[in-house]
Design a protein around this motif. Structure first.
Motif, PDB file in Angstrom:
ATOM      1  N   ASN A 131      56.300  12.034  25.445  1.00 20.59           N
ATOM      2  CA  ASN A 131      55.118  12.813  25.821  1.00 20.59           C
ATOM      3  C   ASN A 131      54.728  12.511  27.268  1.00 20.59           C
ATOM      4  O   ASN A 131      54.513  11.351  27.637  1.00 20.59           O
ATOM      5  CB  ASN A 131      53.963  12.481  24.867  1.00 20.59           C
ATOM      6  N   THR A 132      54.640  13.544  28.088  1.00 17.28           N
ATOM      7  CA  THR A 132      54.431  13.374  29.524  1.00 17.28           C
ATOM      8  C   THR A 132      53.472  14.427  30.057  1.00 17.28           C
ATOM      9  O   THR A 132      53.611  15.608  29.759  1.00 17.28           O
ATOM     10  CB  THR A 132      55.778  13.520  30.276  1.00 17.28           C
ATOM     11  N   ASP A 133      52.508  14.005  30.867  1.00 19.78           N
ATOM     12  CA  ASP A 133      51.700  14.944  31.625  1.00 19.78           C
ATOM     13  C   ASP A 133      52.441  15.270  32.916  1.00 19.78           C
ATOM     14  O   ASP A 133      53.311  14.511  33.355  1.00 19.78           O
ATOM     15  CB  ASP A 133      50.336  14.341  31.953  1.00 19.78           C
ATOM     16  N   TYR A 134      52.081  16.394  33.548  1.00 17.73           N
ATOM     17  CA  TYR A 134      52.839  16.774  34.740  1.00 17.73           C
ATOM     18  C   TYR A 134      52.080  17.775  35.600  1.00 17.73           C
ATOM     19  O   TYR A 134      51.150  18.446  35.155  1.00 17.73           O
ATOM     20  CB  TYR A 134      54.203  17.364  34.357  1.00 17.73           C
ATOM     21  N   LEU A 135      52.537  17.854  36.852  1.00 21.67           N
ATOM     22  CA  LEU A 135      52.111  18.890  37.790  1.00 21.67           C
ATOM     23  C   LEU A 135      53.345  19.259  38.602  1.00 21.67           C
ATOM     24  O   LEU A 135      53.960  18.392  39.238  1.00 21.67           O
ATOM     25  CB  LEU A 135      51.013  18.385  38.709  1.00 21.67           C
ATOM     26  N   VAL A 136      53.730  20.530  38.539  1.00 26.00           N
ATOM     27  CA  VAL A 136      54.900  21.018  39.275  1.00 26.00           C
ATOM     28  C   VAL A 136      54.468  22.179  40.154  1.00 26.00           C
ATOM     29  O   VAL A 136      53.663  23.018  39.752  1.00 26.00           O
ATOM     30  CB  VAL A 136      56.025  21.483  38.318  1.00 26.00           C
ATOM     31  N   GLY A 137      55.026  22.263  41.362  1.00 27.00           N
ATOM     32  CA  GLY A 137      54.610  23.278  42.312  1.00 27.00           C
ATOM     33  C   GLY A 137      55.274  24.629  42.165  1.00 27.00           C
ATOM     34  O   GLY A 137      54.971  25.547  42.910  1.00 27.00           O
ATOM     35  N   ALA A 138      56.202  24.776  41.217  1.00 26.74           N
ATOM     36  CA  ALA A 138      56.886  26.054  41.001  1.00 26.74           C
ATOM     37  C   ALA A 138      56.967  26.335  39.514  1.00 26.74           C
ATOM     38  O   ALA A 138      56.900  25.409  38.689  1.00 26.74           O
ATOM     39  CB  ALA A 138      58.289  26.012  41.613  1.00 26.74           C
ATOM     40  N   GLN A 139      57.121  27.596  39.174  1.00 26.56           N
ATOM     41  CA  GLN A 139      57.237  27.972  37.775  1.00 26.56           C
ATOM     42  C   GLN A 139      58.612  27.578  37.244  1.00 26.56           C
ATOM     43  O   GLN A 139      59.631  27.936  37.828  1.00 26.56           O
ATOM     44  CB  GLN A 139      57.042  29.487  37.608  1.00 26.56           C
ATOM     45  N   LEU A 140      58.650  26.841  36.152  1.00 27.76           N
ATOM     46  CA  LEU A 140      59.908  26.427  35.543  1.00 27.76           C
ATOM     47  C   LEU A 140      60.144  27.206  34.259  1.00 27.76           C
ATOM     48  O   LEU A 140      59.207  27.531  33.524  1.00 27.76           O
ATOM     49  CB  LEU A 140      59.889  24.918  35.231  1.00 27.76           C
ATOM     50  N   GLU A 141      61.414  27.484  33.991  1.00 28.06           N
ATOM     51  CA  GLU A 141      61.768  28.213  32.772  1.00 28.06           C
ATOM     52  C   GLU A 141      61.394  27.383  31.545  1.00 28.06           C
ATOM     53  O   GLU A 141      61.603  26.170  31.502  1.00 28.06           O
ATOM     54  CB  GLU A 141      63.277  28.500  32.769  1.00 28.06           C
ATOM     55  N   GLY A 142      60.801  28.032  30.564  1.00 37.72           N
ATOM     56  CA  GLY A 142      60.427  27.342  29.328  1.00 37.72           C
ATOM     57  C   GLY A 142      59.021  26.772  29.345  1.00 37.72           C
ATOM     58  O   GLY A 142      58.581  26.180  28.357  1.00 37.72           O
ATOM     59  N   TYR A 143      58.291  26.945  30.460  1.00 34.96           N
ATOM     60  CA  TYR A 143      56.917  26.448  30.569  1.00 34.96           C
ATOM     61  C   TYR A 143      55.992  27.632  30.843  1.00 34.96           C
ATOM     62  O   TYR A 143      56.280  28.448  31.721  1.00 34.96           O
ATOM     63  CB  TYR A 143      56.778  25.436  31.704  1.00 34.96           C
ATOM     64  N   SER A 150      46.816  15.681  29.224  1.00 37.75           N
ATOM     65  CA  SER A 150      46.455  15.404  27.836  1.00 37.75           C
ATOM     66  C   SER A 150      45.741  14.056  27.743  1.00 37.75           C
ATOM     67  O   SER A 150      45.693  13.295  28.709  1.00 37.75           O
ATOM     68  CB  SER A 150      47.719  15.377  26.961  1.00 37.75           C
ATOM     69  N   LYS A 151      45.216  13.786  26.566  1.00 42.01           N
ATOM     70  CA  LYS A 151      44.516  12.517  26.365  1.00 42.01           C
ATOM     71  C   LYS A 151      45.470  11.376  26.022  1.00 42.01           C
ATOM     72  O   LYS A 151      45.178  10.221  26.301  1.00 42.01           O
ATOM     73  CB  LYS A 151      43.483  12.683  25.243  1.00 42.01           C
ATOM     74  N   ASP A 152      46.632  11.721  25.422  1.00 39.96           N
ATOM     75  CA  ASP A 152      47.458  10.659  24.868  1.00 39.96           C
ATOM     76  C   ASP A 152      48.735  10.335  25.638  1.00 39.96           C
ATOM     77  O   ASP A 152      49.351   9.299  25.389  1.00 39.96           O
ATOM     78  CB  ASP A 152      47.816  10.984  23.406  1.00 39.96           C
ATOM     79  N   ALA A 153      49.188  11.174  26.573  1.00 37.60           N
ATOM     80  CA  ALA A 153      50.401  10.861  27.331  1.00 37.60           C
ATOM     81  C   ALA A 153      50.160   9.649  28.222  1.00 37.60           C
ATOM     82  O   ALA A 153      49.111   9.539  28.873  1.00 37.60           O
ATOM     83  CB  ALA A 153      50.828  12.060  28.168  1.00 37.60           C
ATOM     84  N   GLU A 154      51.128   8.758  28.268  1.00 39.50           N
ATOM     85  CA  GLU A 154      50.985   7.539  29.077  1.00 39.50           C
ATOM     86  C   GLU A 154      51.572   7.698  30.472  1.00 39.50           C
ATOM     87  O   GLU A 154      51.350   6.862  31.345  1.00 39.50           O
ATOM     88  CB  GLU A 154      51.665   6.371  28.362  1.00 39.50           C
ATOM     89  N   ILE A 155      52.352   8.773  30.689  1.00 36.33           N
ATOM     90  CA  ILE A 155      53.030   9.008  31.959  1.00 36.33           C
ATOM     91  C   ILE A 155      52.567  10.348  32.532  1.00 36.33           C
ATOM     92  O   ILE A 155      52.369  11.312  31.796  1.00 36.33           O
ATOM     93  CB  ILE A 155      54.562   9.058  31.758  1.00 36.33           C
ATOM     94  N   ALA A 156      52.429  10.404  33.865  1.00 36.96           N
ATOM     95  CA  ALA A 156      52.165  11.670  34.556  1.00 36.96           C
ATOM     96  C   ALA A 156      53.187  11.812  35.681  1.00 36.96           C
ATOM     97  O   ALA A 156      53.279  10.938  36.554  1.00 36.96           O
ATOM     98  CB  ALA A 156      50.751  11.708  35.110  1.00 36.96           C
ATOM     99  N   VAL A 157      53.968  12.879  35.636  1.00 31.21           N
ATOM    100  CA  VAL A 157      54.965  13.165  36.675  1.00 31.21           C
ATOM    101  C   VAL A 157      54.395  14.259  37.574  1.00 31.21           C
ATOM    102  O   VAL A 157      54.069  15.353  37.105  1.00 31.21           O
ATOM    103  CB  VAL A 157      56.304  13.620  36.049  1.00 31.21           C
ATOM    104  N   ILE A 158      54.277  13.963  38.864  1.00 36.65           N
ATOM    105  CA  ILE A 158      53.571  14.845  39.797  1.00 36.65           C
ATOM    106  C   ILE A 158      54.455  15.174  40.985  1.00 36.65           C
ATOM    107  O   ILE A 158      54.999  14.268  41.638  1.00 36.65           O
ATOM    108  CB  ILE A 158      52.274  14.164  40.297  1.00 36.65           C
ATOM    109  N   GLU A 159      54.599  16.465  41.283  1.00 32.18           N
ATOM    110  CA  GLU A 159      55.264  16.880  42.518  1.00 32.18           C
ATOM    111  C   GLU A 159      54.267  16.719  43.649  1.00 32.18           C
ATOM    112  O   GLU A 159      53.207  17.355  43.649  1.00 32.18           O
ATOM    113  CB  GLU A 159      55.738  18.327  42.413  1.00 32.18           C
ATOM    114  N   GLY A 160      54.578  15.879  44.621  1.00 30.04           N
ATOM    115  CA  GLY A 160      53.636  15.509  45.670  1.00 30.04           C
ATOM    116  C   GLY A 160      53.862  16.268  46.960  1.00 30.04           C
ATOM    117  O   GLY A 160      54.666  15.874  47.807  1.00 30.04           O
ATOM    118  N   ASP A 161      53.145  17.353  47.130  1.00 28.59           N
ATOM    119  CA  ASP A 161      53.236  18.205  48.314  1.00 28.59           C
ATOM    120  C   ASP A 161      52.531  17.535  49.491  1.00 28.59           C
ATOM    121  O   ASP A 161      51.479  16.911  49.329  1.00 28.59           O
ATOM    122  CB  ASP A 161      52.569  19.534  47.955  1.00 28.59           C
ATOM    123  N   GLU A 162      53.111  17.699  50.695  1.00 23.24           N
ATOM    124  CA  GLU A 162      52.483  17.098  51.876  1.00 23.24           C
ATOM    125  C   GLU A 162      51.522  18.041  52.581  1.00 23.24           C
ATOM    126  O   GLU A 162      50.984  17.705  53.647  1.00 23.24           O
ATOM    127  CB  GLU A 162      53.546  16.599  52.869  1.00 23.24           C
TER     128      GLU A 162
END
Length: 454
Positions: A131-143, A150-162
């Motif tokens: 279970n992972t939270d995320y922020l992506v800067g482009a639309q991905l297939e399947g999302y 979320s309240k329970d995900a322990e990880i957040a994967v973030i695309e870091g734009d400059e």
């Protein structure tokens, strides 16, 4: 909680608004224009503003916070009202940080490859059901939404734009996420309108490294000399891990990953993707995944949308499109296709479309960027140059900047399309590269035309 979004229609803003609404937060918003697909997505979630335009009456005392998007101006009347009332105001990266404060934050930065590596990480984590939270800067297939909080995900994967955070917060977005694990793919000057010198641009990555959490990790591409220097100068408590192009072989147009746990045929190819895989693997190991799980999952990764994406094929003809527009991206993408299909003639087309790419000061950085193509067709619109209020460009200016004899320059998209239509495509690869759309060229229709004529 009740949050109001000023400029809710933005590509990142509407995704964040939907994510917060799904989390149970009451979301309202405003914008002076909302286009598709933002409009339909907000409507489906039930948070599309009833009317467009700005209205200070929307700013009420029961609001807990304002999220301010880049599309709004600094003198926005709703923003002024929120300030008068003392309501807390966030840029969207600030609010993402607020929502992920208690999670392990993985932030992917760099001038290229951010979306692809972020996509790789999410693909693998989804495959292993983590279970992972995320922020992506482009639309991905399947999302259906590119932000999850979320309240329970322990990880957040973030695309870091400059790029900048908001009209009143001129800090780059990736300075605000404070990663526990940071990955930087490379540094190649971009956003010249915001970072007017190379030194100023590099400084932003230096600052990004400085905000890594105590005892955090910096994963970096060793082949970038400037980046390697920044890594070596990082704080003593930051653990730096360099990565390189992953060992592999190419067999019958297929790239096969070579690892101690076995060989893994891939859907993606090119040195840049093999570097992306190496970097992603380091991150995933730090998240306690095994090599077998990592590489088994990566076998089915077919790439991020618009990143070296196959449009069509028939016999020995191939058609790819790519979001590439910066010099380093053009070089990586053309090299990847030529290396993967050395027997095919590569016809590569690119559009100069961004503020940086159409700027005479930036243009010389394109020297040699398309030298691997057999024919390199470069298009730009003089009308776009005028609209961006830049110095007039000539076809010769562009040809001289690219600096190789294979380059042909077009200022009329209809003539470019006419040229493509008369080429005999047997045994050739067509590559279309742009962050724009070549003034409306329909790639799917073009593919149909070419295939019909083979």
């Amino acid at each position: 909680m009740k949050i109001h979004f000023i400029a809710i229609g933005g590509s990142a803003m509407h995704n964040l608004a939907i994510a917060l609404s799904r989390k149970g937060i009451t979301v309202t918003g405003s914008d002076d224009e909302i286009f598709e697909p933002s409009k339909s997505r907000l409507s489906k979630q039930g948070i599309l503003p009833e009317n467009t335009g700005w209205n200070p009456a929307r700013i009420t005392s029961d609001l807990d916070a304002i999220v301010l998007g880049m599309h709004a101006r600094a003198d926005n009347p709703e923003l002024a009202r929120a300030r008068e009332m003392g309501i807390e105001i966030f840029s969207y990266p600030e609010y993402v940080y607020r929502q992920t404060e208690n999670k392990t934050r993985v932030v992917i930065g760099g001038s290229h490859g951010k979306t692809t590596i972020t996509s790789m990480l999410l693909h693998v984590l989804k495959q292993v059901e983590k279970n992972t939270d995320y922020l992506v800067g482009a639309q991905l297939e399947g999302y259906d939404c590119m932000v999850k909080l979320s309240k329970d995900a322990e990880i957040a994967v973030i695309e870091g734009d400059e790029y900048l955070s908001s009209p009143i917060d001129r800090r780059p977005k990736f300075h605000l996420y404070k990663p526990h694990i940071a990955l930087i793919t490379g540094i190649a000057w971009d956003h010249i309108n915001v970072f007017p010198t190379w030194e100023n641009y590099v400084e932003q990555f230096e600052k990004f490294i400085a905000v890594i959490e105590p005892n955090g990790y910096l994963i970096y591409y060793k082949g970038d000399e400037v980046l390697a220097k920044l890594a070596h100068a990082a704080r003593a408590d930051i653990k730096c891990i360099g990565y390189d192009t992953h060992p592999h072989r190419i067999e019958n147009g297929k790239t096969i990953l070579l690892t101690p746990s076995g060989e893994y045929p891939l859907e993606v190819f090119g040195d840049h993707n093999l570097q992306n895989i190496s970097g992603a693997a380091v991150v995933l190991r730090l998240l306690q995944l095994s090599d077998k799980d990592i590489f088994t999952a990566l076998q089915s990764f077919s790439g991020a949308s618009k990143r070296l994406e196959k449009v069509g094929e028939k016999g020995d003809f191939l058609f790819y499109k790519d979001f590439a527009h910066a010099p380093s991206k053009l070089k990586a993408t053309t090299s990847a296709l030529k290396m993967q299909y050395p027997e095919k003639e590569l016809i590569a087309c690119m559009e100069l479309h961004t503020f940086s790419s159409l700027n005479k000061k930036f243009l010389p950085l394109y020297k040699g960027a398309m030298e691997k193509a057999d024919r390199a067709l470069v298009y730009f619109s003089p009308e776009v140059v005028a609209h961006k209020k830049l110095d007039v460009l000539s076809a010769n200016d562009v040809k001289n900047a690219f600096g190789t004899a294979n380059v042909e320059v077009f200022t009329d998209s209809a003539k470019l399309l006419e040229t493509l239509r008369v080429i005999s495509w047997k045994g050739k690869t067509l590559l279309m590269m742009s962050s724009g759309n070549f003034d409306g060229i329909d790639f799917a229709e073009l593919n149909k035309e070419i295939i019909a004529g083979l």
